[in-house]
Design an enzyme around this catalytic site. Sequence first.
Site, short mmCIF file in Angstrom:
data_model
loop_
_atom_site.label_atom_id
_atom_site.label_comp_id
_atom_site.label_asym_id
_atom_site.label_seq_id
_atom_site.Cartn_x
_atom_site.Cartn_y
_atom_site.Cartn_z
N LYS A 1 33.92 24.94 -18.60
CA LYS A 1 33.75 26.32 -19.07
C LYS A 1 34.94 27.18 -18.65
O LYS A 1 35.45 27.98 -19.42
CB LYS A 1 32.46 26.87 -18.44
CG LYS A 1 31.53 27.50 -19.45
CD LYS A 1 30.20 27.85 -18.81
CE LYS A 1 29.06 27.18 -19.54
NZ LYS A 1 27.74 27.50 -18.97
N ARG B 1 27.94 12.97 -17.27
CA ARG B 1 28.40 13.92 -18.28
C ARG B 1 29.49 13.31 -19.12
O ARG B 1 30.09 12.29 -18.76
CB ARG B 1 28.92 15.19 -17.59
CG ARG B 1 30.21 14.95 -16.80
CD ARG B 1 30.65 16.18 -16.04
NE ARG B 1 30.58 17.37 -16.87
CZ ARG B 1 30.10 18.55 -16.45
NH1 ARG B 1 29.66 18.67 -15.21
NH2 ARG B 1 30.09 19.59 -17.24
N GLU C 1 23.01 27.83 -19.89
CA GLU C 1 23.13 29.17 -19.33
C GLU C 1 23.89 29.97 -20.38
O GLU C 1 24.96 29.55 -20.83
CB GLU C 1 23.95 29.13 -18.03
CG GLU C 1 24.06 30.52 -17.41
CD GLU C 1 25.02 30.57 -16.21
OE1 GLU C 1 25.74 29.58 -15.98
OE2 GLU C 1 25.04 31.60 -15.53
#
Length: 573
Positions: free
Chosen positions: A281, A271, A35
């Site tokens: 983030k 992850r 994104e």
Amino acid sequence: MTESPIASHFIRTRIDEDCAQQTYGDKVVTRFPPEPNGFLHFGHAKSIFLNFGLARDYLAQCPQSICNLRFDDTNPTKEETEYVDAIREDVSWLGFDATGHEFYASDYFEQLYRCAELLIQADLAYVDSQDADAMRATRGTLTEPGRNSPFRNRSITENLVLFRQMRAGDFPDGTHILRAKIDMAAPNMNLRDPAIYRIRHAHHHRSGDAWCIYPMYDFAHCVSDAIEGITHSLCTLEFMDHRPLYDWFLDQLATLDVFQRPLPQQIEFSRLNLTYVVLSKRKLIQLVTGQHVHGWDDPRLPTLKGARRRGFTPEGFRLFTDRIGVSKSDSLIDYSVLEDCMRDHLNDTAERRVAVLDPVKLVLTNYPEGQSEECYAPNHPHHADWGKRVMPLARELWIERDDFMPEPVKGFFRLVPGGEVRLRYGYIIKCTGFDQDAEGRVTCVYAEYDPDTKSGTPGSESRKVKGNIHWLSCDQALAAEIRLYDRLFSVPAPGARREGDAPDLDRDFLDDLNPNAMQIHTGMIEPSLATAAPESRFQFERHGYFVADQVDHTAERPVYNRTVTLRDSWGKK
RNA sequence: UGGGCCGUCGCCAAGUUGGUUAAGGCACUGGAUUUUGAUUCCAGCAUACCAAGGUUCGAAUCCUUGCGGCCCAGCCA
């Protein structure tokens, strides 16, 4: 560099099965779907190597294989073009060229919209006119089912009209929303009539003001995958609960003849978790906007931009992802594994140079004033063909402060009063004395050299000394800014509770910031290091790997960043 | 306490349609080489697979019951 063999993992196993059964024919199509609302970090490197790497690895076996770079830009309020460019750069820096197969979810808005209308027409979606609070209140909880919306039974025609009005901009944000009609009592929360389209009167970085309704991730992602002919859609574990929804959308749409089977399949892997850093983030943004670091490319940051400035290499990341593997178990990788991978690659590829980071003067009292001679230093100990360079030796030299101890501790075998040591590539010297200032700080060291011991000359091997220190002649050396970087945080799990913490104590990850993660020194370097191009990487002998700073380094004002130290079985603090 | 997933050496991780001695990497330890306390090389490194029962000639692999960890209640992705 140790090249690890291609490791088998469950995703490869799955793909192998699909290939064997010809599920998708001659192709393995993956995608890396960032994104564009932030910079890529170390965790993305794992995903990039997995997705692009898989497509590349299967090319021989399945000639149509490819990995798409797809910007998942369905939320106009968060995404920006500047991130798109940065992400593209990072991907290419890691060695993957997405030219010709770079896509945007926003390019599919029209198709996505048509799919939504089709779902409405099949009575599989409806326009809900509850507000967000009401939706939340009726969604139920983890243990209780949700309740149907009072708008759930609107007619297909009414839904269609409303949805078209939504698109036309007839309603303000938040007044209506398109929902999939699935099951408000589903134990999987994602199936409780998830939102598909929301109204958002906002400017989109690519589609501009063409739209005021935007698709949600769950809907947009699977449809985008299907449009692009993705075969294996790899994502992280937290999306596992979304898979039934991913399959539901695609299944319905295939039934409606929008897509052909076989449909893409979502496969989840765990992850990356790394000690001594944060990879969320939100926290990364906090570090940057809170000025705890100097921007997104600060070498202390675990961003790809930061890594590049730090001197980390794409090959090092590649090695790293190979070493840590791919699985579904939550793992926590020690930061040293990453550092070791960088050392591994740099050891092979970086030319050696000499730099004195914390200089103290050494005077060879029996060396004639005004005289100098050439010594030769190989550019790499294991690559004779890389040549050697000249290092002028003279009466006054710079040596490392740490290489001299007025009162040596046990085990120290560098320079000590009365002791002998070899000047690397030069002579064996014997310390005859030293000066100190009022605070006891050594200001100058004196020594005598033995003219019969010059490196490379006959007989120089006859005398052995254990210590070996680097040096630079004062005439030759140039001053440089040396930025010594270390781990961003001083504890393995920043912000996590620690043993002995009071039950009510809430830790803030910012409190765990390592104040010494950057230390700026003025050191002495060989002249060739000043003229080296930005991003040139070297090993400063006996110190570690350094890189000429990407933005600040110039010949007039050299700036070097420490990428990682050498392993040190003596000085480990 | 609903649903999903995970639990193999200090850290990763193969193996999980049951079949001799449980891959490999990293770390670590010992030794050799070495003008980087680096590198390189050689050797060592789980009678054991979260636990307890059970099935079986035979189980990390099957069954049962526990224990531990992660994820999910955005009109974020």
